[in-house]
Design a protein around this motif. Sequence first.
Motif, PDB file in Angstrom:
ATOM      1  N   GLY A   1      18.664 -11.256  34.792  1.00  0.00           N
ATOM      2  CA  GLY A   1      18.382 -10.861  33.343  1.00  0.00           C
ATOM      3  C   GLY A   1      17.763  -9.445  33.173  1.00  0.00           C
ATOM      4  O   GLY A   1      17.737  -9.095  31.870  1.00  0.00           O
ATOM      5  N   ALA A   2      17.488  -8.833  34.120  1.00  0.00           N
ATOM      6  CA  ALA A   2      16.911  -7.451  33.800  1.00  0.00           C
ATOM      7  C   ALA A   2      18.105  -6.407  33.623  1.00  0.00           C
ATOM      8  O   ALA A   2      19.029  -6.861  34.196  1.00  0.00           O
ATOM      9  CB  ALA A   2      15.959  -6.785  34.965  1.00  0.00           C
ATOM     10  N   PRO A   3      17.767  -5.338  32.994  1.00  0.00           N
ATOM     11  CA  PRO A   3      18.999  -4.495  32.819  1.00  0.00           C
ATOM     12  C   PRO A   3      19.264  -3.910  34.181  1.00  0.00           C
ATOM     13  O   PRO A   3      18.149  -3.393  35.114  1.00  0.00           O
ATOM     14  CB  PRO A   3      18.532  -3.365  31.901  1.00  0.00           C
ATOM     15  CG  PRO A   3      17.606  -4.062  31.072  1.00  0.00           C
ATOM     16  CD  PRO A   3      16.873  -5.118  32.042  1.00  0.00           C
ATOM     17  N   VAL A   4      20.705  -3.307  34.346  1.00  0.00           N
ATOM     18  CA  VAL A   4      21.075  -2.946  35.733  1.00  0.00           C
ATOM     19  C   VAL A   4      20.703  -1.189  35.706  1.00  0.00           C
ATOM     20  O   VAL A   4      20.546  -0.654  36.928  1.00  0.00           O
ATOM     21  CB  VAL A   4      22.467  -3.102  35.976  1.00  0.00           C
ATOM     22  CG1 VAL A   4      22.961  -2.483  37.380  1.00  0.00           C
ATOM     23  CG2 VAL A   4      22.497  -4.884  36.118  1.00  0.00           C
ATOM     24  N   GLY A   5      21.226  -0.729  34.618  1.00  0.00           N
ATOM     25  CA  GLY A   5      21.130   0.657  34.429  1.00  0.00           C
ATOM     26  C   GLY A   5      22.050   1.091  33.520  1.00  0.00           C
ATOM     27  O   GLY A   5      22.708   0.258  32.751  1.00  0.00           O
ATOM     28  N   GLU A   6      22.323   2.289  33.251  1.00  0.00           N
ATOM     29  CA  GLU A   6      23.211   2.832  32.313  1.00  0.00           C
ATOM     30  C   GLU A   6      23.942   3.807  32.966  1.00  0.00           C
ATOM     31  O   GLU A   6      23.686   4.693  33.622  1.00  0.00           O
ATOM     32  CB  GLU A   6      22.534   3.352  31.135  1.00  0.00           C
ATOM     33  CG  GLU A   6      23.174   3.747  30.018  1.00  0.00           C
ATOM     34  CD  GLU A   6      22.616   4.280  28.761  1.00  0.00           C
ATOM     35  OE1 GLU A   6      23.341   4.613  27.942  1.00  0.00           O
ATOM     36  OE2 GLU A   6      21.370   4.299  28.717  1.00  0.00           O
ATOM     37  N   GLY A   7      25.318   3.816  32.476  1.00  0.00           N
ATOM     38  CA  GLY A   7      26.337   4.673  33.251  1.00  0.00           C
ATOM     39  C   GLY A   7      27.778   4.366  33.266  1.00  0.00           C
ATOM     40  O   GLY A   7      28.217   3.520  32.469  1.00  0.00           O
ATOM     41  N   THR A   8      28.485   4.960  34.143  1.00  0.00           N
ATOM     42  CA  THR A   8      29.856   4.457  34.328  1.00  0.00           C
ATOM     43  C   THR A   8      30.142   4.172  35.691  1.00  0.00           C
ATOM     44  O   THR A   8      29.585   4.972  36.790  1.00  0.00           O
ATOM     45  CB  THR A   8      31.029   5.794  34.025  1.00  0.00           C
ATOM     46  OG1 THR A   8      30.500   6.251  32.671  1.00  0.00           O
ATOM     47  CG2 THR A   8      32.298   5.523  34.228  1.00  0.00           C
ATOM     48  N   MET A   9      30.844   3.172  35.846  1.00  0.00           N
ATOM     49  CA  MET A   9      31.458   2.712  37.407  1.00  0.00           C
ATOM     50  C   MET A   9      32.862   3.135  37.418  1.00  0.00           C
ATOM     51  O   MET A   9      33.642   2.494  36.919  1.00  0.00           O
ATOM     52  CB  MET A   9      31.226   1.268  37.922  1.00  0.00           C
ATOM     53  CG  MET A   9      29.739   0.860  37.553  1.00  0.00           C
ATOM     54  SD  MET A   9      29.276  -0.965  37.581  1.00  0.00           S
ATOM     55  CE  MET A   9      29.867  -1.125  39.425  1.00  0.00           C
ATOM     56  N   ALA A  10      33.558   3.975  38.382  1.00  0.00           N
ATOM     57  CA  ALA A  10      34.724   4.259  38.487  1.00  0.00           C
ATOM     58  C   ALA A  10      35.053   3.773  39.928  1.00  0.00           C
ATOM     59  O   ALA A  10      34.834   4.054  40.887  1.00  0.00           O
ATOM     60  CB  ALA A  10      34.814   5.836  38.579  1.00  0.00           C
ATOM     61  N   PHE A  11      36.035   2.901  39.626  1.00  0.00           N
ATOM     62  CA  PHE A  11      36.546   2.039  40.955  1.00  0.00           C
ATOM     63  C   PHE A  11      37.875   2.570  41.256  1.00  0.00           C
ATOM     64  O   PHE A  11      38.810   2.806  40.617  1.00  0.00           O
ATOM     65  CB  PHE A  11      36.874   0.445  40.548  1.00  0.00           C
ATOM     66  CG  PHE A  11      35.673  -0.350  40.234  1.00  0.00           C
ATOM     67  CD1 PHE A  11      35.216  -1.164  41.239  1.00  0.00           C
ATOM     68  CD2 PHE A  11      34.856  -0.221  39.020  1.00  0.00           C
ATOM     69  CE1 PHE A  11      34.179  -1.964  41.207  1.00  0.00           C
ATOM     70  CE2 PHE A  11      33.724  -1.141  38.876  1.00  0.00           C
ATOM     71  CZ  PHE A  11      33.537  -1.870  39.886  1.00  0.00           C
TER      72      PHE A  11
END
Length: 464
Positions: A117-127
């Motif tokens: 339930g906690a926020p993971v973080g913020e940004g972009t994941m490029a796969f």
Amino acid sequence: MSSISSPGLGSGLDVNSIVKSLVDAERVPFDAKKDAEQESNTAKISSFGNIKSTLSELDDILFDLKLPFTFNERIVETSSSNYTVEAGSASLTGNYEIEVLQLAQAHKMTSEAFTQGAPVGEGTMAFTIGSETFEVEVSATDDLDAVKAKIADASNGLVSASIVTADDGQHLTLTGTKTGAGNDISISITDTDGDITDGAGLSRLNHTGDPNDSFTVQNTAQDASIKIDGLLTVSNDTNSFDSVVAGAVINVTGTHTAGSSDKFSISKDEESIVTRLTEFVEAFNKVVDSVDEASAVNSDLGTAGTLTGDSTVRTMMNQIRSALSTPVELEDGSVFSLSMLGISTNKDGSLDLDAKELKDSVNSNFDNLSEIFASSEGIGRKLNDVVSEYRKFGGLIDQRITGLEDSNVRWDEEQVKNEKKLTTLEERLYAQFLSMDLLVAQLKSTGDYLTTQLDNLPGFTSKS
């Protein structure tokens, strides 16, 4: 029908019996003819139905005999538990030895633990997976469940995402859907905190081969690899090898211990052809028996079958025998007939099969059997064309059955019409007899009156 309640009072005749006899004289011949015709039609329908049933069984067998691959089937023999082999009609026969070195697998990895339930973080994941790429935008409020859902939506089926909850928290597990070397999952993170080495925020999902990667790799993406006959090594990005042995597919399911292997062989399936041709002869003879039963003539007893002399049956058997007996000219100029397979025709039109000769001939003529039976002029194809025309729905036999059923219906309709005519005849006869009765009664009354008057004349002596 109507009747007179007191007929013959004037004439003294049994008018009801007379009228009934006259009407029956018209009815009985018609009813007898109708019953005989309908009984004959029903018997013919039954015979045609029996013939069609045997034709259907023969047609089912001929369907296979007109297909080229029926005569090119292969038998695969192996006791291996590490692979299976599918051999098509074009596969080369021979013996082979396979050692499975490794299986193809997809990349699979699991992240470090996250608080549920906690926020993971913020940004972009490029796969990046092989040559395919996609991106996932992660907001400041997204927890691991939200990230998993976004990956599933954006991956277009390239990555399967799931969450495993352990004692230390939630872990994101990613599995590539493509096996084979070069299909590893790479994740390049752009973290809004600007630092992907701090072990905080979205950088915890970075996976580019960097020492700071937090994912634990369970499976690397790798090719399947096999060794053939102890000499040749072949690799493939899936566990299915379709170009190692021409016309065959090798599906690997397990690995051998180093230095061990299993053998398999591919051979021509002669036995299945012998079985099919044996079934063909049996089915053909059932057709002959059903036709003979329906059309046989017994001169000693003076009896004949229900379809004796029937043109449909006679034409059908002539066409079948023609297709069966016409030799097939092969591309090499040679000519082949059923008799060369040990299948001969008896005097009654049935077929006789020499099992040993059939087996020997199939062995020696295996490569020509497809042309003999399944070519445009092949025995199986030509015979199937004839049989199908008679047994198919709405075919020639169905047309005959429909015609006979329609004839029975017409006889029933004619009987209704005939009964109406007989009712009219009966009413006319009663009317005529009634008029006669009245006339006789009047004449009798007149006679009685005259007799009385004469008896009263002076000097008249009645002779009665």
